[in-house]
Design an enzyme around this catalytic site. Structure first.
Site, PDB file in Angstrom:
ATOM      1  N   HIS A  53       0.815  -1.203   0.000  1.00  0.00           N
ATOM      2  CA  HIS A  53       0.000   0.000   0.000  1.00  0.00           C
ATOM      3  C   HIS A  53       0.854   1.260   0.000  1.00  0.00           C
ATOM      4  O   HIS A  53       2.027   1.233   0.382  1.00  0.00           O
ATOM      5  CB  HIS A  53      -0.951   0.020   1.206  1.00  0.00           C
ATOM      6  CG  HIS A  53      -0.267  -0.161   2.522  1.00  0.00           C
ATOM      7  ND1 HIS A  53       0.000  -1.399   3.066  1.00  0.00           N
ATOM      8  CD2 HIS A  53       0.215   0.739   3.406  1.00  0.00           C
ATOM      9  CE1 HIS A  53       0.598  -1.257   4.231  1.00  0.00           C
ATOM     10  NE2 HIS A  53       0.744   0.029   4.462  1.00  0.00           N
ATOM     11  N   CYS A  69       1.548   1.850  11.808  1.00  0.00           N
ATOM     12  CA  CYS A  69       2.471   1.589  10.706  1.00  0.00           C
ATOM     13  C   CYS A  69       2.698   2.907   9.975  1.00  0.00           C
ATOM     14  O   CYS A  69       1.932   3.862  10.161  1.00  0.00           O
ATOM     15  CB  CYS A  69       1.953   0.500   9.770  1.00  0.00           C
ATOM     16  SG  CYS A  69       0.680   1.012   8.612  1.00  0.00           S
TER      17      CYS A  69
END
Length: 637
Positions: free
Chosen positions: A71, A184
């Site tokens: 991503h 993250c």
């Protein structure tokens, strides 16, 4: 409230690949990016891949259980989207995971994706934590069936209870209370998967848990001081900086975010047994640096050093590129860029305008801007740049730029705390209005009325002192300047010597800068030579870095020696200082001159007494290497 966005609004039939042709990790990424581009979701495939790979460099997005979720959040994306690909044979996506990945979801978020989009992307990661759901995805026969399964699961989640207590329905026990934080770097996938994995396992084990998520939309489910105080232990599964001081005095388990997904049960059992050290606070946690999901080494660098190096590393391309362009202009003649000089050459003027008038003019603002952004993130950049420009124009120089960067950064940090209580509806005006307006004004005011003039006077005094010493004994001056170049290798002392060399060039004295540049090349070259001749004194990683240091040293990138100095400062810094002092002293003794404001092999054509200049560098390099051999002990790997 905005309109609800569903996963199937982002995942469409034209971004689904029912059977991937890829056989490797890179091929998977390329195939999914190509699918997004074909569907009109991307404006720049190359930039998308760059950002995807940048995220992978922080830690593989292969999360186990046969799933990978690469991503990125980038301006290369036109509209938030999800691409899916299935590989029946499986692909080795994560070198640390023995299980091949079969299900690939590529999340493409726009740089300014709104909260609704981010929450929807996060929801997908939560859906994938269901074992039965994942199994069902591998059994569908068509895109329509796949989308129908997604829609059904999404409806199930929205209609269910999303309690975060984690209390076991079987036992109802709440004897073990655990708090956790997940985060993250992009905050759109792993953050929420780790949170869901911990909550699910806590429910099975009968533990009570609350998980705070640090995602792209900000902190959610924030832990209160009371909850932290009551907790048996704290789990921090994060690959980016989170607020840590609140956990001082608590049993703390700190791991990469992927560990929260893959080993939730192990972490919870470890927390319940309190088999972990007590966090002491004061910045001793590895949250003081950006994590790597492939490493659990703790950072020993202070925050000051991290912020400083962020500025230096971003400034360096301007120094290297601009300096070499200026050096090339001197090949037409030392004064060939001056229209009033008989040797005037329009190409030399063009090169001088680009190198000196543009690249070098941006050095100090860039230094200050990136120091400030390291401290306060993006809102600190503009105040830092403005403060750096004031430092450059006022004569405060590099030291003024350093002060401007830290001043701007911590000013914006203060503004963030000041405006923390504003209503949520006003969140949008903080980064676009309040932070730049007040940050630039406060930084500029202090720089102009408090900092600039005293620092400029200090720089002038330093230059006068060194110049007076140079008139008495050039060799001693060369030794001092050489040692300064190696003392902090790109830091304030190094830059003070560099600035003095530039100032002497402007005064028509080309001797000092030659000594400075020779001394600046010596530390990386000496370390490179030492890793070659005395291999047992260095780790395998350092020996590998030594090969690169040959090239960087030859092109005058003194910072190549910093990793060695950080690992063993007591032995490396004295060795490099002595070697650089020898190189600087010999250069002055031989009368070498350098009119170009840069060093390295690129400027050799304009060096006076080039042969003896090379001798100075080689002798300093050898001295550094042999001192390292004398001081360092053999490394046990």
């Amino acid at each position: 409230m905005g309109q609800e966005i569903r996963v199937i609004d982002l995942l469409k039939a034209d971004t689904i690949i029912m059977r991937l042709s890829a056989t490797s990790k890179e091929e998977v990424l390329d195939e999914l990016i190509e699918k997004l581009a074909e569907a009109g979701r991307l404006r720049d495939k190359a930039e998308m891949k760059k950002q995807i790979l940048a995220r992978e460099a922080l830690g593989s997005t292969g999360i186990g259980e046969g799933i990978a979720i690469p991503h990125a959040k980038t301006a290369a994306v036109i509209t938030p989207s999800i691409a899916f690909g299935y590989s029946p044979e499986g692909i080795d996506f994560d070198s640390l995971d023995k299980q091949k990945a079969h299900l690939f979801f590529m999340i493409a978020a726009t740089e300014d994706a709104n909260q609704a989009h981010l929450e929807t992307l996060a929801l997908l990661s939560q859906m994938l934590m269901d074992d039965d759901f994942r199994r069902s995805l591998t059994e569908v026969k068509s895109k329509e069936e796949f989308l129908e399964l997604i829609a059904k699961k999404e409806q199930e989640i929205h209609g269910g209870d999303e309690s975060v207590s984690g209390t076991s329905e079987k036992t109802g026990t709440q004897a073990v209370k655990i708090v956790a934080v997940t985060a993250c770097p992009t905050g759109i996938a792993h953050t929420y998967m780790a949170a869901d994995s911990l909550k699910k396992k806590a429910a099975e084990l009968g533990f009570q848990i609350k998980v705070e998520t640090n995602g792209s939309g900000g902190v959610k489910n924030k832990l209160t001081p009371e909850e932290i105080a009551e907790a048996t232990a704290v789990i921090v599964a994060a690959d980016k900086q989170v607020e840590m001081e609140r956990f001082a005095g608590k049993i703390l388990i700190e791991v990469p975010v992927a560990e929260g997904i893959r080993n939730a049960e192990g972490l919870l059992q470890q927390a319940a047994s309190q088999n972990a050290p007590v966090y002491q606070g004061g910045g001793t946690s590895s949250q003081d640096k950006l994590h790597s999901a492939k490493s659990e080494n703790k950072s020993k660098q202070p925050a000051f050093y991290k912020h400083l190096m962020n500025g230096v590393s971003n400034m360096l391309p301007f120094v290297v590129g601009g300096g070499i362009i200026i050096a090339i202009s001197f090949m037409f003649g030392i004064h060939a860029s001056d229209p009033n000089d008989p040797t005037f050459n329009p190409i030399a003027k063009l090169l001088s305008d680009i190198g000196s008038g543009a690249a070098f003019a941006l050095m100090i603002p860039v230094l200050a801007g990136f120091i400030a952004s390291s401290i306060a993130d993006r809102p600190g950049f503009a105040p830092g740049m403005v403060g750096g420009l004031i430092a450059a124009q006022s004569g405060a120089g590099f030291l003024g730029g350093l002060i401007a960067g830290f001043l701007a950064g911590y000013t914006v940090v203060g503004l963030k705390k000041l405006f923390a209580g504003l209503p949520t509806s006003l969140e949008g005006i903080k980064p676009t209005l309040l932070y730049p307006l007040l940050g630039i004004f406060i930084t500029g005011f202090i720089m102009l009325y408090v900092v600039a003039e005293p620092v400029a006077l200090a720089n002038t005094a330093l230059g006068n002192w060194l110049e007076n010493m140079g008139q008495g004994n050039a060799v001693i001056l060369g030794i001092i300047l050489g040692a300064m170049m190696a003392f902090d290798m790109g830091g304030p002392v190094n830059k003070a010597a560099f600035t003095f060399g530039i100032m002497m060039i402007s005064n028509g004295n080309y001797l000092p800068h030659a000594a400075i540049m020779a001394a600046g090349m010596t530390p990386p070259l000496g370390l490179a030579l030492a890793t070659t001749l005395f291999r047992k004194k260095f780790t395998a990683e350092e020996r590998q870095a030594g090969k690169t240091a040959y090239i960087l040293g030859a092109t005058f990138i003194t910072e190549a020696a910093i990793p060695f100095a950080a690992a063993d400062p007591a032995r490396v810094i004295p060795s490099t200082m002595v070697g650089s002092a020898v190189a600087g002293g010999l250069s002055m003794f031989f009368g070498c001159t350098l009119p170009a404001p840069h060093g390295g092999i690129f400027v050799l054509p304009v060096v006076g007494s080039a042969g003896l200049y090379i001798v100075s560098i080689l002798v300093g390099t050898a001295v550094t290497a042999f001192m390292l051999n004398l001081l360092k002990k053999e490394t046990v790997e």
